[in-house]
Design a protein around this motif. Structure first.
Motif, PDB file in Angstrom:
ATOM      1  N   SER A   1       0.827  -1.204   0.000  1.00 54.30           N
ATOM      2  CA  SER A   1       0.000   0.000   0.000  1.00 54.30           C
ATOM      3  C   SER A   1       0.863   1.256   0.000  1.00 54.30           C
ATOM      4  O   SER A   1       0.568   2.223  -0.716  1.00 54.30           O
ATOM      5  N   LEU A   2       1.929   1.254   0.809  1.00 50.12           N
ATOM      6  CA  LEU A   2       2.804   2.425   0.871  1.00 50.12           C
ATOM      7  C   LEU A   2       3.486   2.675  -0.466  1.00 50.12           C
ATOM      8  O   LEU A   2       3.537   3.818  -0.948  1.00 50.12           O
ATOM      9  N   LEU A   3       4.002   1.622  -1.085  1.00 52.35           N
ATOM     10  CA  LEU A   3       4.652   1.769  -2.386  1.00 52.35           C
ATOM     11  C   LEU A   3       3.638   2.166  -3.459  1.00 52.35           C
ATOM     12  O   LEU A   3       3.950   2.944  -4.365  1.00 52.35           O
ATOM     13  N   ARG A   4       2.431   1.647  -3.354  1.00 50.60           N
ATOM     14  CA  ARG A   4       1.393   1.983  -4.328  1.00 50.60           C
ATOM     15  C   ARG A   4       1.048   3.467  -4.260  1.00 50.60           C
ATOM     16  O   ARG A   4       1.011   4.153  -5.289  1.00 50.60           O
ATOM     17  N   VAL A   5       0.796   3.955  -3.054  1.00 48.06           N
ATOM     18  CA  VAL A   5       0.454   5.373  -2.903  1.00 48.06           C
ATOM     19  C   VAL A   5       1.654   6.252  -3.242  1.00 48.06           C
ATOM     20  O   VAL A   5       1.521   7.279  -3.921  1.00 48.06           O
ATOM     21  N   GLY A   6       2.839   5.862  -2.770  1.00 49.34           N
ATOM     22  CA  GLY A   6       4.033   6.664  -3.032  1.00 49.34           C
ATOM     23  C   GLY A   6       4.373   6.751  -4.503  1.00 49.34           C
ATOM     24  O   GLY A   6       4.657   7.848  -5.025  1.00 49.34           O
ATOM     25  N   SER A   7       4.346   5.618  -5.202  1.00 52.68           N
ATOM     26  CA  SER A   7       4.666   5.635  -6.633  1.00 52.68           C
ATOM     27  C   SER A   7       3.589   6.375  -7.419  1.00 52.68           C
ATOM     28  O   SER A   7       3.881   7.052  -8.415  1.00 52.68           O
ATOM     29  N   GLY A   8       2.330   6.260  -6.968  1.00 56.17           N
ATOM     30  CA  GLY A   8       1.267   7.020  -7.617  1.00 56.17           C
ATOM     31  C   GLY A   8       1.470   8.508  -7.472  1.00 56.17           C
ATOM     32  O   GLY A   8       1.298   9.274  -8.428  1.00 56.17           O
ATOM     33  N   ALA A   9       1.858   8.938  -6.268  1.00 57.74           N
ATOM     34  CA  ALA A   9       2.113  10.354  -6.031  1.00 57.74           C
ATOM     35  C   ALA A   9       3.284  10.855  -6.863  1.00 57.74           C
ATOM     36  O   ALA A   9       3.236  11.956  -7.437  1.00 57.74           O
ATOM     37  N   VAL A  10       4.342  10.046  -6.947  1.00 57.30           N
ATOM     38  CA  VAL A  10       5.514  10.441  -7.738  1.00 57.30           C
ATOM     39  C   VAL A  10       5.155  10.553  -9.212  1.00 57.30           C
ATOM     40  O   VAL A  10       5.527  11.527  -9.892  1.00 57.30           O
ATOM     41  N   ALA A  11       4.444   9.561  -9.736  1.00 59.05           N
ATOM     42  CA  ALA A  11       4.066   9.574 -11.155  1.00 59.05           C
ATOM     43  C   ALA A  11       3.188  10.778 -11.479  1.00 59.05           C
ATOM     44  O   ALA A  11       3.395  11.465 -12.484  1.00 59.05           O
ATOM     45  N   LEU A  12       2.210  11.046 -10.615  1.00 56.16           N
ATOM     46  CA  LEU A  12       1.327  12.191 -10.854  1.00 56.16           C
ATOM     47  C   LEU A  12       2.069  13.507 -10.679  1.00 56.16           C
ATOM     48  O   LEU A  12       1.797  14.479 -11.391  1.00 56.16           O
ATOM     49  N   GLY A  13       3.014  13.537  -9.732  1.00 56.96           N
ATOM     50  CA  GLY A  13       3.828  14.739  -9.556  1.00 56.96           C
ATOM     51  C   GLY A  13       4.670  15.047 -10.781  1.00 56.96           C
ATOM     52  O   GLY A  13       4.815  16.207 -11.177  1.00 56.96           O
ATOM     53  N   LEU A  14       5.228  13.999 -11.387  1.00 58.29           N
ATOM     54  CA  LEU A  14       6.010  14.190 -12.612  1.00 58.29           C
ATOM     55  C   LEU A  14       5.136  14.725 -13.741  1.00 58.29           C
ATOM     56  O   LEU A  14       5.556  15.619 -14.494  1.00 58.29           O
ATOM     57  N   LEU A  15       3.919  14.184 -13.863  1.00 56.50           N
ATOM     58  CA  LEU A  15       3.001  14.689 -14.885  1.00 56.50           C
ATOM     59  C   LEU A  15       2.640  16.151 -14.620  1.00 56.50           C
ATOM     60  O   LEU A  15       2.545  16.959 -15.547  1.00 56.50           O
ATOM     61  N   TYR A  16       2.458  16.472 -13.358  1.00 48.96           N
ATOM     62  CA  TYR A  16       2.103  17.838 -12.969  1.00 48.96           C
ATOM     63  C   TYR A  16       3.206  18.818 -13.393  1.00 48.96           C
ATOM     64  O   TYR A  16       2.928  19.914 -13.894  1.00 48.96           O
ATOM     65  N   VAL A  17       4.460  18.395 -13.215  1.00 49.09           N
ATOM     66  CA  VAL A  17       5.591  19.255 -13.567  1.00 49.09           C
ATOM     67  C   VAL A  17       5.812  19.277 -15.082  1.00 49.09           C
ATOM     68  O   VAL A  17       6.010  20.339 -15.684  1.00 49.09           O
ATOM     69  N   LEU A  18       5.789  18.099 -15.720  1.00 49.63           N
ATOM     70  CA  LEU A  18       6.070  18.008 -17.148  1.00 49.63           C
ATOM     71  C   LEU A  18       5.063  18.790 -17.985  1.00 49.63           C
ATOM     72  O   LEU A  18       5.429  19.435 -18.972  1.00 49.63           O
TER      73      LEU A  18
ATOM     74  N   ILE B   1      -8.651   4.572   2.675  1.00 52.00           N
ATOM     75  CA  ILE B   1      -9.389   3.405   3.181  1.00 52.00           C
ATOM     76  C   ILE B   1      -9.560   2.372   2.084  1.00 52.00           C
ATOM     77  O   ILE B   1      -9.406   1.162   2.303  1.00 52.00           O
ATOM     78  N   TYR B   2      -9.863   2.840   0.885  1.00 51.60           N
ATOM     79  CA  TYR B   2     -10.016   1.925  -0.251  1.00 51.60           C
ATOM     80  C   TYR B   2      -8.722   1.156  -0.511  1.00 51.60           C
ATOM     81  O   TYR B   2      -8.737  -0.079  -0.649  1.00 51.60           O
ATOM     82  N   ILE B   3      -7.603   1.857  -0.575  1.00 52.30           N
ATOM     83  CA  ILE B   3      -6.327   1.221  -0.898  1.00 52.30           C
ATOM     84  C   ILE B   3      -5.926   0.216   0.172  1.00 52.30           C
ATOM     85  O   ILE B   3      -5.480  -0.908  -0.125  1.00 52.30           O
ATOM     86  N   LEU B   4      -6.090   0.577   1.453  1.00 55.47           N
ATOM     87  CA  LEU B   4      -5.714  -0.333   2.534  1.00 55.47           C
ATOM     88  C   LEU B   4      -6.622  -1.566   2.568  1.00 55.47           C
ATOM     89  O   LEU B   4      -6.144  -2.693   2.692  1.00 55.47           O
ATOM     90  N   GLY B   5      -7.937  -1.336   2.483  1.00 50.69           N
ATOM     91  CA  GLY B   5      -8.861  -2.470   2.485  1.00 50.69           C
ATOM     92  C   GLY B   5      -8.648  -3.382   1.294  1.00 50.69           C
ATOM     93  O   GLY B   5      -8.701  -4.609   1.403  1.00 50.69           O
ATOM     94  N   PHE B   6      -8.398  -2.781   0.151  1.00 51.16           N
ATOM     95  CA  PHE B   6      -8.142  -3.502  -1.089  1.00 51.16           C
ATOM     96  C   PHE B   6      -6.933  -4.422  -0.935  1.00 51.16           C
ATOM     97  O   PHE B   6      -6.976  -5.609  -1.280  1.00 51.16           O
ATOM     98  N   SER B   7      -5.843  -3.892  -0.383  1.00 47.84           N
ATOM     99  CA  SER B   7      -4.605  -4.667  -0.251  1.00 47.84           C
ATOM    100  C   SER B   7      -4.747  -5.781   0.779  1.00 47.84           C
ATOM    101  O   SER B   7      -4.310  -6.916   0.548  1.00 47.84           O
TER     102      SER B   7
ATOM    103  N   GLY C   1       0.658   1.263  -8.496  1.00 47.77           N
ATOM    104  CA  GLY C   1       0.505   2.647  -8.065  1.00 47.77           C
ATOM    105  C   GLY C   1       0.649   3.665  -9.174  1.00 47.77           C
ATOM    106  O   GLY C   1      -0.199   4.562  -9.323  1.00 47.77           O
ATOM    107  N   ALA C   2       1.710   3.544  -9.956  1.00 42.84           N
ATOM    108  CA  ALA C   2       2.004   4.555 -10.964  1.00 42.84           C
ATOM    109  C   ALA C   2       1.095   4.474 -12.181  1.00 42.84           C
ATOM    110  O   ALA C   2       0.649   5.500 -12.709  1.00 42.84           O
ATOM    111  N   LEU C   3       0.794   3.255 -12.633  1.00 46.10           N
ATOM    112  CA  LEU C   3       0.022   3.084 -13.866  1.00 46.10           C
ATOM    113  C   LEU C   3      -1.442   2.735 -13.604  1.00 46.10           C
ATOM    114  O   LEU C   3      -2.346   3.462 -14.002  1.00 46.10           O
TER     115      LEU C   3
END
Length: 275
Positions: free
Chosen positions: A34-51, A70-76, A204-206
């Motif tokens: 869950s942590l890697l999923r949220v973290g990689s998602g944030a990084v990927a979206l942050g890169l898109l935001y900057v690019l 809650i969704y991500i934790l329950g899902f995992s 997370g990212a894709l």
């Protein structure tokens, strides 16, 4: 438009398969995933935001971020012991019931065909939870249902999003410390492999970050019935993915229960509300 919709639905189904593959095969623990999923998602979206040099400011909405977390934790957690297809069926069934219940609470009047469809969907879920049907245990099925309810609320709140990318990025950034605190709480039980990291990052990212932005960028361009109906393809796609990639077995009861749930949800969506 339909190509984008197809990509989004495939990504949603891929999330089920990636999560199940990582957790059921003991490649990584749920909190680390869950942590890697949220973290990689944030990084990927942050890169898109900057690019893309997005000028729209970030908007932190705690209700949306909490629902997403809650969704991500329950899902995992649920996918430790639930097949990919059944998990997706429970998840999206709960999503539909949540959104329908909210509409009724807001004053939308239901027709008998819609009530009948809702009853069929609940009946199908009950069949999936029967112990003798090789169904998931109640504990983990409940986790998936809670995850579905949280995603339902996230979808409802998403209607107020002004900008899909910035809103989704904000929710991931807000949810990251919440998931990190739970990860630290369960740190002694954590374990990570390289394959687990790769699967979590892909999820997370894709399949999460990118897919959520894609979906919310097009959901306001199509009518509500179409938006709800296309999501019904996700459980079927997840079941197919589970059979192909995870070697999961199909049973006649699973097929029968899935058909009842899908037919019930279709009845709810396609029946016209009372004027």
């Amino acid at each position: 438009m339909w190509f984008k919709i197809s990509i989004a639905m495939l990504a949603f189904a891929a999330n089920s398969v990636l999560c199940r593959l990582a957790l059921a095969e003991q490649q990584i623990d749920p909190m680390s995933f869950s942590l890697l999923r949220v973290g990689s998602g944030a990084v990927a979206l942050g890169l898109l935001y900057v690019l893309f040099q997005v000028q729209h400011p970030l908007q932190f909405q705690w209700k949306s971020a909490l629902s997403l977390t809650i969704y991500i934790l329950g899902f995992s957690l649920a996918y430790l012991y639930i097949d990919a297809g059944v998990g997706a069926l429970l998840l999206f069934g709960a999503v539909q019931i949540t959104m329908i219940s909210y509409a009724v609470w807001q004053g939308e009047r239901m027709t008998w065909p819609r009530w009948t469809g809702l009853g069929c969907a609940l009946l199908g879920m009950c069949l999936l939870l029967l112990p003798e049907a090789d169904a998931p245990t109640f504990k983990y099925a409940l986790m998936m249902l809670v995850a579905g309810i949280a995603w339902g609320f996230y979808s409802i709140l998403a209607k107020n999003m002004q900008h899909a990318l910035t809103a989704t990025l904000s929710n991931f950034l807000f949810g990251l410390p919440l998931v990190a605190m739970l990860f630290l709480w369960h740190l002694p039980d954590s374990f990570i492999s390289l394959n687990g990291v790769v699967l979590a990052v892909l999820s997370g990212a894709l399949a999460s970050g990118g897919a959520y932005v894609l979906w919310y960028s097009i959901v306001k361009k199509i009518d509500g019935i179409t938006a709800s109906t296309v999501q019904l393809s996700v459980p079927s796609l997840a079941i197919l993915g589970g059979v192909i990639f995870l070697g999961e077995q199909l049973t006649w009861l699973m097929l029968f229960a899935s058909l009842i749930v899908l037919c019930g949800i279709l009845m709810v969506i396609l029946a016209k509300p009372r004027v």
